[in-house]
Scaffold this motif. Sequence first.
Motif, PDB file in Angstrom:
ATOM      1  N   ALA A 228      32.072  12.135 -21.423  1.00  0.00           N
ATOM      2  CA  ALA A 228      32.883  11.302 -20.542  1.00  0.00           C
ATOM      3  C   ALA A 228      33.316  12.129 -19.334  1.00  0.00           C
ATOM      4  CB  ALA A 228      34.090  10.766 -21.291  1.00  0.00           C
TER       5      ALA A 228
ATOM      6  N   VAL B  42      31.851   6.933 -18.514  1.00  0.00           N
ATOM      7  CA  VAL B  42      33.235   6.650 -18.889  1.00  0.00           C
ATOM      8  C   VAL B  42      33.432   6.924 -20.376  1.00  0.00           C
ATOM      9  CG1 VAL B  42      35.003   4.843 -19.013  1.00  0.00           C
ATOM     10  CG2 VAL B  42      33.427   4.936 -17.058  1.00  0.00           C
ATOM     11  N   GLN B  43      32.451   6.532 -21.176  1.00  0.00           N
ATOM     12  CA  GLN B  43      32.554   6.713 -22.625  1.00  0.00           C
ATOM     13  C   GLN B  43      31.158   6.858 -23.211  1.00  0.00           C
ATOM     14  OE1 GLN B  43      34.695   3.553 -24.525  1.00  0.00           O
ATOM     15  NE2 GLN B  43      34.420   4.389 -26.569  1.00  0.00           N
TER      16      GLN B  43
ATOM     17  N   GLU C 171      30.080   3.930 -15.098  1.00  0.00           N
ATOM     18  CA  GLU C 171      30.506   3.328 -13.835  1.00  0.00           C
ATOM     19  C   GLU C 171      29.461   3.689 -12.788  1.00  0.00           C
ATOM     20  OE1 GLU C 171      33.848   4.668 -11.004  1.00  0.00           O
ATOM     21  OE2 GLU C 171      34.728   3.102 -12.284  1.00  0.00           O
TER      22      GLU C 171
ATOM     23  N   THR D 234      30.484  -1.665 -13.897  1.00  0.00           N
ATOM     24  CA  THR D 234      30.283  -1.029 -15.202  1.00  0.00           C
ATOM     25  C   THR D 234      28.990  -1.500 -15.847  1.00  0.00           C
ATOM     26  OG1 THR D 234      32.653  -0.846 -15.529  1.00  0.00           O
ATOM     27  CG2 THR D 234      31.291  -0.693 -17.496  1.00  0.00           C
TER      28      THR D 234
ATOM     29  N   GLU E 220      29.100   3.825 -21.674  1.00  0.00           N
ATOM     30  CA  GLU E 220      29.750   2.977 -20.682  1.00  0.00           C
ATOM     31  C   GLU E 220      29.734   3.794 -19.402  1.00  0.00           C
ATOM     32  OE1 GLU E 220      34.124   1.166 -19.771  1.00  0.00           O
ATOM     33  OE2 GLU E 220      33.410   1.083 -21.849  1.00  0.00           O
TER      34      GLU E 220
END
Length: 148
Positions: free
Chosen positions: A128, A81-82, A101, A111, A99
């Motif tokens: 990402a 995600v990041q 998922e 997460t 981060e």
Amino acid sequence: MGLFDRAKKAAGDAAAQAQAAQRLAAEQMAQAGWTDGSLPTMATAPAVGAQMQADHDELNAYGRELNRIIAVGAPGESVIVQATDTGERTAGNAWFLLEVEVTLPGEAPYTVRKREMVPAQFVANYAAGSAHAVAVDPADRQRIAFTS
């Protein structure tokens, strides 16, 4: 060209090769974060050696933990995600706070925040939105290891 001329030329070529090798070593040590770009001296060698050993130990511990998770982990899928560069370096490799998922078969996604070492040549793989297979530690679902 006489014998002595050839000997002088060979000595000059060897000296140039040695200088090039020293420049390359200095550049690599600077990229690893061990020096400022100069070769170690008798005065700096203990500190440089200590940092090299610390990086070696950290790399080994990190690798052992990833291998442990891969050996015991449940297979799953993930999407980053990041990814944030922490500014930390080990042997010149960047650490990122990711981060992620994570989805295990038959379960809802959740997460994970993970600190991951990413060599410069692989940074694009951790952008990402990138998808990766993972192994998830059954004892702590927040501990994952990328397997793809």
